[in-house]
Write an enzyme that holds these catalytic residues in place. Structure first.
Site, PDB file in Angstrom:
ATOM      1  N   GLU A  38       0.859  -1.190   0.000  1.00  0.00           N
ATOM      2  CA  GLU A  38       0.000   0.000   0.000  1.00  0.00           C
ATOM      3  C   GLU A  38       0.902   1.250   0.000  1.00  0.00           C
ATOM      4  OE1 GLU A  38      -2.106  -0.061   3.726  1.00  0.00           O
ATOM      5  OE2 GLU A  38      -3.448   1.583   3.202  1.00  0.00           O
ATOM      6  N   LYS A 109      -9.591   2.014  -1.538  1.00  0.00           N
ATOM      7  CA  LYS A 109      -9.793   1.326  -0.252  1.00  0.00           C
ATOM      8  C   LYS A 109     -11.134   1.688   0.381  1.00  0.00           C
ATOM      9  CE  LYS A 109      -7.057   0.422   3.961  1.00  0.00           C
ATOM     10  NZ  LYS A 109      -5.785   0.781   4.645  1.00  0.00           N
ATOM     11  N   CYS A 142      -4.978  -3.677   2.533  1.00  0.00           N
ATOM     12  CA  CYS A 142      -4.660  -3.771   3.966  1.00  0.00           C
ATOM     13  C   CYS A 142      -5.886  -4.067   4.832  1.00  0.00           C
ATOM     14  CB  CYS A 142      -3.902  -2.520   4.421  1.00  0.00           C
ATOM     15  SG  CYS A 142      -2.941  -2.840   5.930  1.00  0.00           S
TER      16      CYS A 142
HETATM   17  C1  ACM Z   1      -3.839  -0.415   7.240  1.00  0.00           C
HETATM   18  O1  ACM Z   1      -4.938  -0.602   6.741  1.00  0.00           O
HETATM   19  N1  ACM Z   1      -2.884   0.212   6.572  1.00  0.00           N
HETATM   20  C2  ACM Z   1      -3.522  -0.897   8.587  1.00  0.00           C
END
Ligand code: ACM
Length: 261
Positions: A38, A109, A142
């Site tokens: 990420e 995300k 993530c």
């Molecule tokens: C995250 O989602 N970077 C912990």
């Protein structure tokens, strides 16, 4: 087919150095699918929304996409990586996919973690599966892993491999991915970073331990907690096709969604 999990050690805001480190690592190992962390080029621990915006790039523009797309073409590969995306006035924590045949994909995300909510708009695109030369690849970022619906949705939509760019700070993901993979019968490539970022009085350490997990829930590769590393494994993504568990059980056909609400 060969998948590669690429674990990097980026320096906050030093974009070209971070891209160079990643691509140099990737050139040491041949793969059909590479997954990067990420926000791998910008770094993670922003202090203001303005700072995130200044490091963000429109999808397919800026510095990162052309460099990664050139690598994908040269290596005849597919690459998935996380980046800060600017779209008009909004900044998203996004992932891009690019393949040597010209396939591209974008995911934003959906489940923002902690202070990410201060810097990024929540994703507004559905979970997507991209038909790539490396097979059907679903993308999540993530903390999305913490919500079982993320991988379930990608698996129901036909993903065989989940590309999972990450910047993990909590310890739970590596040991949890085998269950996510087993319950959905999909492979996962979780690419995390290492190192620490201490900015604006907030100190974050990233846990490394990037992982390739099989559709049967086996840990095929796990990186160290501290090093910039690349690990490759040969997998058969077709193992994710059938969801049959016993003669009478199928992981998807046996679902009872009418009782799940
Ligand atoms: C995250 O989602 N970077 C912990």
């Amino acid at each position: 087919m060969v998948v590669a999990v690429v674990q990097t050690d980026p320096t906050f805001s030093v974009v070209s150095k971070n891209i160079d480190q990643a691509l140099s690592l990737m050139r040491t190992a041949q793969a059909d699918l590479y997954v990067l962390p990420e926000l791998f080029a910008s770094g993670y621990n922003f202090t203001t929304e303005e700072e995130a915006r200044s490091l963000a790039e429109p999808f397919q523009q800026g510095t990162t996409f052309p460099a990664v797309a050139a690598f994908a073409k040269e290596q005849k590969a597919t690459v998935v990586y996380g980046f800060a995306e600017r779209d008009g006035d909004e900044v998203y924590n996004s992932a891009a996919l690019v393949s040597h045949d010209g396939t591209t994909g974008l995911y934003r995300k959906l489940h923002l973690f902690d202070r990410e909510k201060l810097f990024f708009a929540p994703g507004n695109l559905p979970f997507r599966v991209f038909q790539t030369p490396a097979g059907p690849v679903g993308v999540m970022i993530c903390f999305d892993w913490y919500f079982p619906e993320s991988m379930r949705t990608l698996a129901l939509r036909g993903a065989h491999i989940i590309a999972h760019p990450s910047n993990l700070v909590l310890p739970h993901c590596p040991d949890s991915m085998p269950v996510r993979c087993r319950e959905n019968r999909v492979f996962a490539v979780t690419a995390n970073r290492v190192g620490a970022e201490n900015r604006g009085g907030i100190s974050l350490s990233f846990i490394g331990q990037s992982q390739i997990t099989s559709s049967r829930g086996e840990i095929l590769a796990r990186a160290s907690a501290t090093g910039a590393e690349i690990h490759t494994r040969t997998i058969d993504p077709d193992e994710a096709k059938s969801k049959r568990l016993t003669g009478m059980n199928d992981l998807f056909e046996d679902r009872r969604p009418e009782f799940y609400q």
